[in-house]
Design an enzyme around this catalytic site. Sequence first.
Site, mmCIF file in Angstrom:
data_model
loop_
_atom_site.group_PDB
_atom_site.id
_atom_site.type_symbol
_atom_site.label_atom_id
_atom_site.label_comp_id
_atom_site.label_asym_id
_atom_site.label_seq_id
_atom_site.Cartn_x
_atom_site.Cartn_y
_atom_site.Cartn_z
ATOM 1 N N LYS A 72 10.723 -4.024 -6.361
ATOM 2 C CA LYS A 72 11.105 -2.627 -6.632
ATOM 3 C C LYS A 72 12.452 -2.238 -6.026
ATOM 4 O O LYS A 72 13.124 -1.339 -6.522
ATOM 5 C CB LYS A 72 10.020 -1.668 -6.118
ATOM 6 N N THR A 158 5.195 0.947 12.862
ATOM 7 C CA THR A 158 6.557 0.612 13.285
ATOM 8 C C THR A 158 7.370 1.909 13.231
ATOM 9 O O THR A 158 7.740 2.372 12.152
ATOM 10 C CB THR A 158 7.169 -0.439 12.319
HETATM 11 P P1 NDP Z 1 4.592 -1.594 1.848
HETATM 12 O O1 NDP Z 1 4.277 -3.025 2.102
HETATM 13 O O2 NDP Z 1 5.971 -1.179 1.490
HETATM 14 O O3 NDP Z 1 4.152 -0.741 3.159
HETATM 15 C C1 NDP Z 1 2.958 -1.030 3.835
HETATM 16 C C2 NDP Z 1 2.678 0.058 4.861
HETATM 17 O O4 NDP Z 1 1.403 -0.218 5.462
HETATM 18 C C3 NDP Z 1 3.691 0.112 6.018
HETATM 19 O O5 NDP Z 1 3.811 1.427 6.472
HETATM 20 C C4 NDP Z 1 3.005 -0.764 7.084
HETATM 21 O O6 NDP Z 1 3.372 -0.450 8.418
HETATM 22 C C5 NDP Z 1 1.559 -0.345 6.891
HETATM 23 N N1 NDP Z 1 0.656 -1.362 7.405
HETATM 24 C C6 NDP Z 1 0.368 -2.569 6.856
HETATM 25 N N2 NDP Z 1 -0.523 -3.230 7.623
HETATM 26 C C7 NDP Z 1 -0.790 -2.412 8.687
HETATM 27 C C8 NDP Z 1 -1.649 -2.522 9.821
HETATM 28 N N3 NDP Z 1 -2.417 -3.589 10.011
HETATM 29 N N4 NDP Z 1 -1.698 -1.490 10.699
HETATM 30 C C9 NDP Z 1 -0.933 -0.389 10.501
HETATM 31 N N5 NDP Z 1 -0.113 -0.212 9.447
HETATM 32 C C10 NDP Z 1 -0.041 -1.224 8.541
HETATM 33 O O7 NDP Z 1 3.550 -1.148 0.719
HETATM 34 P P2 NDP Z 1 3.705 0.038 -0.360
HETATM 35 O O8 NDP Z 1 4.315 1.210 0.314
HETATM 36 O O9 NDP Z 1 4.317 -0.493 -1.590
HETATM 37 O O10 NDP Z 1 2.166 0.330 -0.715
HETATM 38 C C11 NDP Z 1 1.301 0.979 0.223
HETATM 39 C C12 NDP Z 1 -0.052 1.215 -0.430
HETATM 40 O O11 NDP Z 1 0.065 2.106 -1.530
HETATM 41 C C13 NDP Z 1 -0.662 -0.075 -0.992
HETATM 42 O O12 NDP Z 1 -2.012 -0.099 -0.649
HETATM 43 C C14 NDP Z 1 -0.512 0.052 -2.492
HETATM 44 O O13 NDP Z 1 -1.580 -0.564 -3.172
HETATM 45 C C15 NDP Z 1 -0.560 1.568 -2.674
HETATM 46 N N6 NDP Z 1 0.189 1.998 -3.878
HETATM 47 C C16 NDP Z 1 -0.508 2.641 -4.861
HETATM 48 C C17 NDP Z 1 0.143 3.064 -6.003
HETATM 49 C C18 NDP Z 1 -0.643 3.771 -7.069
HETATM 50 O O14 NDP Z 1 -0.148 3.935 -8.192
HETATM 51 N N7 NDP Z 1 -1.826 4.253 -6.765
HETATM 52 C C19 NDP Z 1 1.583 2.854 -6.218
HETATM 53 C C20 NDP Z 1 2.240 2.198 -5.084
HETATM 54 C C21 NDP Z 1 1.536 1.775 -3.984
HETATM 55 P P3 NDP Z 1 4.617 -1.216 9.139
HETATM 56 O O15 NDP Z 1 5.854 -0.558 8.611
HETATM 57 O O16 NDP Z 1 4.374 -0.981 10.576
HETATM 58 O O17 NDP Z 1 4.505 -2.669 8.737
#
Ligand code: NDP
Length: 297
Positions: A72, A158
């Site tokens: 993206k 983070t």
């Molecule tokens: P990213 O990978 O860009 O971001 C992931 C986020 O989750 C970050 O803030 C990360 O924190 C956090 N995270 C991951 N693991 C952990 C953990 N163990 N503990 C704490 N925080 C954690 O993903 P996206 O933003 O693209 O997607 C996020 C969610 O939204 C997904 O589940 C996706 O399926 C959903 N989504 C749904 C859509 C829909 O149409 N319904 C469209 C787009 C996304 P850190 O920065 O600290 O790593």
Amino acid sequence: MERIDGHTRLCGLIGNPVEHTMSPVIHNTLAEKEGRNMVYVPFHVEQGQLASAVEGAYALNVLGLNVTVPYKGEVIGCLKETDAMAGQIGAVNTLVRTKGGYKGYNTDMMGLYRAMCAEGISLEGEEIIILGAGGAARAAAFLCASKKAAKVYLLNRTSGKAEQIAEEVNRAAGKAYPGKPCVCPMRMDEHGKIPSDRKYLAIQATSVGLYPNVEDAVLTDSDFYRKIHTGFDLIYRPSQTRFMAMVREQGGRAFHGLKMLLYQGVTAYELWNDTKIEEKDALAVYGKMKEEMGIDE
Ligand code: NDP
């Protein structure tokens, strides 16, 4: 669709992986409902092949593409033009064919907005908590600011990522909030500092709780959930996340992200075909998506 012939237009999804996508259900059902000669298929694109995939699609007269993980952000470099809001968000999930190349849009943000409107959730004047600072949280933060939320607490594990998004959104929304930044970044474990004398809309935008890790939630402290009147989880697999269950346990309303997925697709389809989908057709597609997921809620 009835038949594929010499006039059939092609749209698709590029990403890696794409095998579990629900998007073909959305677009092929809409095309069928509209009697439009269009088909939509997923394309698995290997790392390092994104630019040639986009260029090849354009050469093949492909009408439009969706873009999913992990491309993206990277896809912006392959476009002729990027819509202003998608550029600010730094993520494009929809490519629309224009003269000389594709133009990129972010329909995730519109999808979230339309899904919230459909559930009667308003953003204007609201105090909102966003959990996460990835791509989806970034779109949610821009959306909240653009719809004039009163305040957004942006919490992430983070903290640097939350600070960066807050700075960008506050800068972009600066004129609407002179001297009063809208987005306040925090570390996830600082949630206790959010005032408890009022209730909030919480948008769950981390990937914690996503299938198969369905027992996980990014916050498990019931004090946090007592502050929430409405919880909107962007996750749709599973359709009841631990986050949603905890919101409901404390008396709040909770929603999953399937309607966001629906409306990001509907918005992309409207852009590709220069049309407007009636609500009853969008809801019929939603019915098919729920069938596909095996859920009724
Ligand atoms: P990213 O990978 O860009 O971001 C992931 C986020 O989750 C970050 O803030 C990360 O924190 C956090 N995270 C991951 N693991 C952990 C953990 N163990 N503990 C704490 N925080 C954690 O993903 P996206 O933003 O693209 O997607 C996020 C969610 O939204 C997904 O589940 C996706 O399926 C959903 N989504 C749904 C859509 C829909 O149409 N319904 C469209 C787009 C996304 P850190 O920065 O600290 O790593």
